[in-house]
Design a protein around this motif. Structure first.
Motif, mmCIF file in Angstrom:
data_model
loop_
_atom_site.group_PDB
_atom_site.id
_atom_site.type_symbol
_atom_site.label_atom_id
_atom_site.label_comp_id
_atom_site.label_asym_id
_atom_site.label_seq_id
_atom_site.Cartn_x
_atom_site.Cartn_y
_atom_site.Cartn_z
ATOM 1 N N LYS B 496 31.704 -10.760 15.410
ATOM 2 C CA LYS B 496 32.894 -10.982 14.573
ATOM 3 C C LYS B 496 34.128 -11.249 15.418
ATOM 4 C CE LYS B 496 33.914 -8.623 10.706
ATOM 5 N NZ LYS B 496 33.737 -9.537 9.561
ATOM 6 N N ASP B 497 34.217 -10.541 16.548
ATOM 7 C CA ASP B 497 35.407 -10.664 17.394
ATOM 8 C C ASP B 497 35.417 -11.903 18.271
ATOM 9 O OD1 ASP B 497 35.941 -7.132 18.116
ATOM 10 O OD2 ASP B 497 36.784 -8.478 16.602
ATOM 11 N N THR B 498 34.241 -12.408 18.606
ATOM 12 C CA THR B 498 34.206 -13.415 19.674
ATOM 13 C C THR B 498 33.727 -14.804 19.248
ATOM 14 O OG1 THR B 498 31.994 -12.654 20.271
ATOM 15 C CG2 THR B 498 33.841 -11.687 21.485
ATOM 16 N N ALA B 499 33.196 -14.949 18.041
ATOM 17 C CA ALA B 499 32.696 -16.270 17.649
ATOM 18 C C ALA B 499 33.839 -17.248 17.460
ATOM 19 C CB ALA B 499 31.877 -16.164 16.363
ATOM 20 N N LEU B 500 33.529 -18.518 17.659
ATOM 21 C CA LEU B 500 34.566 -19.550 17.650
ATOM 22 C C LEU B 500 35.081 -19.872 16.254
ATOM 23 C CD1 LEU B 500 36.177 -21.880 18.971
ATOM 24 C CD2 LEU B 500 34.102 -23.253 18.893
ATOM 25 N N CYS B 501 34.190 -19.903 15.267
ATOM 26 C CA CYS B 501 34.642 -20.351 13.952
ATOM 27 C C CYS B 501 34.210 -19.392 12.854
ATOM 28 C CB CYS B 501 34.080 -21.747 13.645
ATOM 29 S SG CYS B 501 32.386 -21.720 13.023
ATOM 30 N N GLY B 502 34.605 -19.728 11.656
ATOM 31 C CA GLY B 502 34.321 -18.875 10.501
ATOM 32 C C GLY B 502 32.855 -18.588 10.274
ATOM 33 N N LEU B 503 31.970 -19.521 10.591
ATOM 34 C CA LEU B 503 30.543 -19.295 10.355
ATOM 35 C C LEU B 503 30.081 -18.095 11.169
ATOM 36 C CD1 LEU B 503 27.713 -21.922 10.109
ATOM 37 C CD2 LEU B 503 27.387 -19.877 11.450
ATOM 38 N N GLY B 504 30.379 -18.130 12.455
ATOM 39 C CA GLY B 504 29.963 -17.035 13.330
ATOM 40 C C GLY B 504 30.703 -15.741 13.015
ATOM 41 N N GLN B 505 32.004 -15.880 12.775
ATOM 42 C CA GLN B 505 32.814 -14.678 12.544
ATOM 43 C C GLN B 505 32.385 -13.925 11.302
ATOM 44 O OE1 GLN B 505 36.597 -16.535 12.385
ATOM 45 N NE2 GLN B 505 36.662 -16.947 14.596
ATOM 46 N N THR B 506 31.860 -14.656 10.313
ATOM 47 C CA THR B 506 31.490 -13.965 9.072
ATOM 48 C C THR B 506 29.985 -13.769 8.923
ATOM 49 O OG1 THR B 506 31.433 -16.047 7.865
ATOM 50 C CG2 THR B 506 33.513 -14.820 7.824
ATOM 51 N N ALA B 507 29.203 -14.331 9.846
ATOM 52 C CA ALA B 507 27.742 -14.173 9.751
ATOM 53 C C ALA B 507 27.293 -12.717 9.688
ATOM 54 C CB ALA B 507 27.058 -14.887 10.923
ATOM 55 N N PRO B 508 27.959 -11.808 10.408
ATOM 56 C CA PRO B 508 27.511 -10.409 10.339
ATOM 57 C C PRO B 508 27.912 -9.683 9.049
ATOM 58 C CG PRO B 508 28.686 -10.850 12.403
ATOM 59 C CD PRO B 508 28.954 -11.982 11.494
ATOM 60 N N ASN B 509 28.729 -10.314 8.201
ATOM 61 C CA ASN B 509 29.200 -9.597 7.009
ATOM 62 C C ASN B 509 28.090 -9.043 6.122
ATOM 63 O OD1 ASN B 509 31.806 -9.892 7.779
ATOM 64 N ND2 ASN B 509 32.365 -11.436 6.264
ATOM 65 N N PRO B 510 27.066 -9.852 5.798
ATOM 66 C CA PRO B 510 26.005 -9.290 4.946
ATOM 67 C C PRO B 510 25.324 -8.088 5.609
ATOM 68 C CG PRO B 510 25.809 -11.678 5.054
ATOM 69 C CD PRO B 510 26.841 -11.287 6.059
ATOM 70 N N VAL B 511 25.216 -8.113 6.938
ATOM 71 C CA VAL B 511 24.583 -7.004 7.649
ATOM 72 C C VAL B 511 25.443 -5.755 7.534
ATOM 73 C CG1 VAL B 511 23.761 -6.196 9.887
ATOM 74 C CG2 VAL B 511 23.521 -8.599 9.279
ATOM 75 N N LEU B 512 26.721 -5.900 7.886
ATOM 76 C CA LEU B 512 27.612 -4.734 7.879
ATOM 77 C C LEU B 512 27.758 -4.172 6.473
ATOM 78 C CD1 LEU B 512 30.329 -5.955 10.392
ATOM 79 C CD2 LEU B 512 28.716 -4.073 10.697
ATOM 80 N N SER B 513 27.885 -5.059 5.495
ATOM 81 C CA SER B 513 28.119 -4.533 4.147
ATOM 82 C C SER B 513 26.875 -3.840 3.599
ATOM 83 C CB SER B 513 28.668 -5.631 3.240
ATOM 84 O OG SER B 513 27.737 -6.055 2.332
ATOM 85 N N THR B 514 25.670 -4.357 3.910
ATOM 86 C CA THR B 514 24.470 -3.669 3.414
ATOM 87 C C THR B 514 24.205 -2.392 4.207
ATOM 88 O OG1 THR B 514 23.095 -5.155 4.755
ATOM 89 C CG2 THR B 514 23.300 -5.675 2.409
ATOM 90 N N LEU B 515 24.540 -2.387 5.485
ATOM 91 C CA LEU B 515 24.379 -1.153 6.267
ATOM 92 C C LEU B 515 25.254 -0.049 5.674
ATOM 93 C CD1 LEU B 515 24.357 -2.233 10.043
ATOM 94 C CD2 LEU B 515 22.601 -0.881 8.883
#
Lengths: 128, 597, 158
Positions: B496-515
């Motif tokens: 989330k902190d280091t990806a270049l664009c929105g795709l990478g920055q938000t890709a972990p969202n489903p993981v974090l929210s389900t965790l």
């Protein structure tokens, strides 16, 4: 060079195009309109209600009355009184006219609805 | 012009077309001819009515009869019964799922009662292929007023005052974006419409483009006027052939009528629109990637700043907006900023279109004022969970979003509230999940998507999403540990902190929210090696039922691990310690004696 | 899609198309779409041809072809089966449908049957979520697909 060259052109075009959607717009605001319902079904059709309906439609067009909408429904069961026509003003109950012929249809439209006069021929029964 | 007594509207959205809506139109026309009523009753194919679950839809006007699940074979009866004799076809009427009563007029249906169609105002009402029907609904009047009697600054101020925020997901104030773009002086400036709608399960933009393409064109021209751009381009995904066709026809018609082209309506303002096709890359929904793709290259995002308003298509100042954002513009100009602000919440004015899908009774397209709660959307409008199952979660914001649960149901929907709950509104996709959904598997599903769609340019996303996916696969296969869960969290926050664009920055969202919301379910997978929802096949046990087993030995013969024992005509038995969960035995059994759970 | 057997006329058709457009670099994706429509897939030869005609380095053409999922460098089967794996379809059971297709055809995703009849792919949401799970065979859309329906669907193309 497009068909529309100015705002006036557009407004004129809009006026003529409104006819395309007239019936749909009436459907959208049906509660605010005076509803004329012609009861059809097989019996209504046999009694000539289709011709009455077509006639009423043409008259409404001629008179340019946009606040009157023409509807069709199944036979109400009151076969003896067909062609049966109902009139419902916004906020009021429906009023029924029996054995409507072309002359009566004109009277309902002009005298009763447009001029607001009371006319005879209203059936005592209400359609429920 | 012909005066029709009745209009028949047939839904022409992609979903209904796939279910033979075109044949319905042909059959209706034929039946009308045969009954001699072709001059009395018109048949028009419109855009999406939104009630996809009950499609194909046929609506009769002016009596407002709403027929559902119509098949081509029903056309003749509709004509001979309803149109000829006024007798409605009762079996095609919608039945309320609680009271089981028939509801003839859609405005009385729970699905429609709480909706307020603004962006969708013309969808399901007009023929999208007929510009004159658009004009009849005040089409191109807003553009005319802007270019003949408002200054560019005035136009921008109206959009600013309306509070309209980008509907593509980021929610950036539209008026502000236009104002920033208008400040850059360049001979060549662009307006771009992002019609790449890549979120799986989202079909809001598609419906607007198919049902009301002129609204988007008019808005782009207004934007061009306000920002001093002379060219508009629509980036549309190749997976939307119907929308492409409707847009191409709309552009031609708009040019023919003089709303696009040189010196529009006799003013100095010239604006032309062309289409550019995507080719199947989710990342191209990100604006810089989209621009690179429009330039003919790989859709790889670039750093911001500079923002497209300053340095966009071919390096020129470019205003990019989403389809739904644009669809709101003409009506905001005509009815005013105050009117728009009167709907919605303080920070999120107006309405939002949502694509409601998943395990819900009323799958379809809806539009509600911001501030409507999730509970109202899912249970009142959506009709609750399919097959009477229990609600588990609703995923909003697509692969960039998160899951909201039972405790979040009374959240009023707007940009900020959903972010506060660990998700986001995104472009409007809303997927409802029930007790049969496994949340680690859902997270894995989203990561399969984002990992594949990662453009590969930056390491955190390219490698990070791969590692996240691997971890989730281990967890779902029963090979995960508590350390895996910690690793998931840690890695997610790094990406989330280091990806270049929105795709990478938000890709972990489903993981974090389900965790966060389903920690126990993850623990069950890694500690107990069980999948409570019964989805992860490698964590399910296969059992042979004694009452059904005939002892035919077929399962014994196909088992590759030698885990099944038993003699002919005797009940067989699976040794779970040897079972590799391949499922071959269950597939082979002709007596349904083997189950998995 | 015009499955014209004669390569010469296929290249001619592509040339004709190129004449109708400016042919600038930003139109590369549009040209590749058309080329794939004509040839069925983008072979090395076709990529070289496009590169030369548009005066773009072939490495750039290759980079674009391999970036976008729509473009394929392998010939597809006569009937292209695409199972939608969008979220709405996934939640309504698209995975078991995909598995069933794999089983029946004995191929994996992105593969073609040895007889060239069927190729199997996944799709990224056509936006017909009301019909989930959705399967497309060519341009034909099948809705509410379950694993039991797979055999019958394939039988239609026997």
């Amino acid at each position: 060079m497009g068909k529309v060259q100015s705002k006036e052109d557009l407004l004129k075009l809009r006026e003529s195009c409104r006819q395309l959607l007239h019936v749909r717009v009436q459907g959208e605001r049906i509660e605010d309109l005076t509803q004329i319902t012609v009861f059809m079904g097989n019996s209504g059709y046999k009694s000539g209600a289709k011709e009455i309906m077509n006639h009423i439609f043409e008259k409404i067009q001629e008179l340019g009355k946009e606040d009157i909408v023409l509807l069709q429904a199944d036979s109400s069961g009151l076969v003896a009184f067909e062609p049966l026509v109902g009139v419902k003003r916004p906020g009021s109950d429906q009023v029924l006219f029996g054995k409507v012929d072309l002359k009566k249809a004109d009277e309902i439209l002009q005298d009763y609805i447009i001029d607001g006069n009371s006319i005879d021929g209203i059936l005592a029964l209400t359609n429920s | 012009m012909q005066n029709y007594k009745m209009h028949m509207l047939v839904c022409g959205g992609t979903g209904c077309k796939s279910a033979n809506a075109d044949q319905i139109v042909l059959n209706l026309k034929r039946s009308l001819s045969e009954c001699g009523m072709a001059d009395d009753v018109s048949v028009t194919q419109t855009g999406c009515f939104g009630f996809c679950e009950k499609g194909p839809i046929v609506k009769i006007l002016p009596d407002n009869t709403f027929y559902t699940q119509v098949r081509p074979e029903d056309a003749n009866e509709i004509v001979t019964s309803h149109i000829l004799y006024g007798r409605k076809v009762h079996r095609l009427l919608y039945k309320d799922q609680t009271t089981l009563e028939s509801i003839e007029d859609s405005k009385h249906m729970d699905f429609y009662k709480k909706q307020h169609r603004v962006a969708l105002r013309n969808c399901g009402f007009i023929d999208p292929g007929n510009i004159e029907e658009y004009i009849a609904r005040d089409g191109y009047l807003a553009l005319t007023e802007c270019i003949t009697s408002k200054s560019r600054e005035e136009v921008i101020q109206i959009v600013k005052d309306s509070g309209l925020r980008g509907r593509g997901g980021a929610g950036f104030p539209t008026g502000l974006k236009w104002e920033i773009s208008s400040r850059y002086d360049d001979e060549q400036k662009y307006v771009v419409c992002n019609a790449d709608e890549g979120d799986p399960g989202a079909f809001m933009d598609r419906s607007i483009l198919e049902g009301d393409p002129h609204a988007v064109l008019e808005a782009m021209a207004i934007c061009g006027y306000a920002t001093k751009a002379s060219e508009g381009r629509i980036y549309i995904r190749a997976e939307y052939p119907l929308a492409i066709k409707r847009l191409e026809n709309a552009v031609k018609a708009a040019e023919e009528y003089g709303f696009l082209g040189e010196k529009i309506l006799g003013t100095d303002f010239s604006f032309k629109v062309s289409l550019t096709f995507g080719a199947g890359a989710f990342v191209c929904g990100e604006e810089t990637a989209l621009l690179r793709s429009m330039e003919g290259g790989r859709g790889e995002p670039t750093t911001k700043p500079p923002f497209p308003s300053e340095h966009g298509l071919f390096g020129k100042p470019t205003t990019i907006n989403n389809v739904e954002t644009f669809a709101n513009i003409p009506v905001i100009i005509r009815q005013g900023a105050k009117w728009y602000r009167s709907m919605g919440t303080e920070k999120s004015a107006g309405t939002k279109v949502f694509a409601l899908a998943g395990k819900i009774n009323n799958v379809g397209l809806i539009e509600v004022p911001m501030g409507t709660t999730l509970r109202e959307v899912i249970f009142d409008i959506g009709g609750g969970i399919k097959d009477g199952k229990k609600f588990k979660a609703v995923q909003t914001g697509g692969p960039s979003g998160g899951c909201l649960t039972e405790k979040d149901l009374d959240t009023p929907i707007d940009f900020d509230n959903l972010v506060a709950k660990g998700s986001m509104m995104g472009s409007g996709g809303m997927i409802v999940m029930d007790e049969d959904s496994c949340m680690p598997a859902v997270a894995k599903f989203y990561l399969q998507f984002t990992q594949e769609e990662s453009c590969g340019k930056c390491t955190p996303c390219r490698i990070g999403t791969t590692r996240l996916l691997e971890l989730l696969e281990l967890i779902c296969n029963g090979e995960g540990t508590m350390e895996s869960l910690e690793e998931l969290r840690r890695l997610s926050s790094v990406i989330k902190d280091t990806a270049l664009c929105g795709l990478g920055q938000t890709a972990p969202n489903p993981v974090l929210s389900t965790l966060n919301a389903f920690w126990d379910e993850y623990v069950a997978h890694v500690v107990d090696k069980k999948c409570p929802a019964g989805v992860c096949t490698k964590l399910l046990d296969y059992t042979i039922h004694a009452d059904k087993c005939k002892g035919c030995t077929m399962c014994f013969r196909v088992c590759p691990a030698g885990a099944i024992s038993g003699k002919v005509k005797e009940v067989h038995f699976i040794d779970v310690s040897k079972c590799i969960k391949c499922g071959a035995c269950m597939d082979t059994c002709k007596f349904n004696a083997i189950t998995r759970g | 899609m015009g499955m014209v057997a004669d390569p010469k006329s296929q290249y001619e058709e592509l040339d004709k198309f190129l004449l109708t457009i400016a042919g600038t670099e930003d139109e590369l994706i549009k040209v590749l779409h058309r080329a794939q429509g004509i040839f069925g897939y983008l072979s090395d030869d076709v990529q070289y041809y496009v590169a030369e005609k548009m005066k773009i380095p072939v490495s750039k053409v290759y980079g674009v072809v391999t970036f976008y999922s729509y473009f394929t460098t392998k010939p597809k089967g006569k009937h292209r089966i695409s199972v939608c794996m969008g979220t709405a379809c996934y939640v309504r059971g698209a995975e078991p449908v995909l598995e069933e297709f794999k089983k029946e055809l004995n191929i994996s995703c992105d593969e073609t049957t040895p007889d060239g009849k069927f190729s199997l792919d996944t799709l990224r949401c056509v936006g017909a979520c009301g019909l989930a799970p959705v399967v497309m065979v060519g341009e034909k859309v099948y809705g509410h697909v379950t694993p039991d329906m797979v055999k019958d669907i394939l039988a239609e193309y026997a």
